[in-house]
Write a protein that holds these residues in place. Sequence first.
Motif, short mmCIF file in Angstrom:
data_model
loop_
_atom_site.label_atom_id
_atom_site.label_comp_id
_atom_site.label_asym_id
_atom_site.label_seq_id
_atom_site.Cartn_x
_atom_site.Cartn_y
_atom_site.Cartn_z
N LYS A 125 1.04 -1.37 0.08
CA LYS A 125 0.15 -0.07 -0.03
C LYS A 125 0.87 1.33 0.11
O LYS A 125 0.58 2.07 -0.64
N GLY A 126 1.85 1.21 0.68
CA GLY A 126 2.80 2.45 0.81
C GLY A 126 3.55 2.57 -0.70
O GLY A 126 3.79 3.68 -1.01
N MET B 228 3.74 5.67 -5.61
CA MET B 228 3.90 5.71 -7.22
C MET B 228 2.67 6.38 -7.74
O MET B 228 2.88 7.36 -8.75
N LYS B 229 1.80 6.59 -6.99
CA LYS B 229 0.59 7.63 -7.27
C LYS B 229 1.00 9.08 -7.06
O LYS B 229 0.99 9.92 -7.99
N LEU B 230 1.40 9.23 -6.23
CA LEU B 230 2.11 10.63 -5.95
C LEU B 230 3.24 11.16 -6.86
O LEU B 230 3.13 12.25 -7.46
N SER B 231 4.01 10.27 -6.94
CA SER B 231 5.25 10.70 -8.02
C SER B 231 4.78 10.93 -9.56
O SER B 231 5.01 11.79 -10.01
N SER B 232 3.74 9.78 -9.70
CA SER B 232 3.33 10.04 -11.05
C SER B 232 2.40 11.34 -11.51
O SER B 232 2.54 11.80 -12.46
N ARG C 35 -2.86 17.58 -2.11
CA ARG C 35 -4.43 17.09 -1.98
C ARG C 35 -4.23 15.57 -1.83
O ARG C 35 -5.27 15.02 -1.01
N SER C 36 -3.67 14.91 -2.54
CA SER C 36 -3.56 13.38 -2.47
C SER C 36 -3.27 12.90 -1.10
O SER C 36 -3.57 11.99 -0.51
N ALA C 37 -2.08 13.39 -0.56
CA ALA C 37 -1.63 13.02 0.89
C ALA C 37 -2.42 13.64 2.14
O ALA C 37 -2.34 13.37 3.12
#
Length: 112
Positions: free
Chosen positions: A42-43, A48-52, A96-98
């Motif tokens: 999950k981490g 990967m989501k945040l970096s992309s 926002r995602s974090a």
Amino acid sequence: MADDREESLEKRRAQLEAELATKRVEAKVDEANEARAEVSRKGYAQAMKLSSEFIAAIIVGAVLGYLLDRFVGTAPWGLIVLLLLGFCAGVLNVLRSAGVVAHPLDDKDDKK
């Protein structure tokens, strides 16, 4: 003969209980390892989501700036400005995602 058979069955039952106990312990260890692996996955997925999202915003800003410079003839200012705007948009998306910054639609939904 019945006593020998009963003793043999009792020994076998005790042996099976001991094996079952060790299997239960091994199963608990496997479950704990799987839980740790799930947290790790999950981490990794979140990273990967945040970096992309961050990289995509920068690339979009750079491409739009390049196209603006190409068609309008404002080189290199369009690229510089839109690249910086893409960087800012990427940082905002990551925040926002974090969960650090609230989404803009959250305030409007609460008032209704």
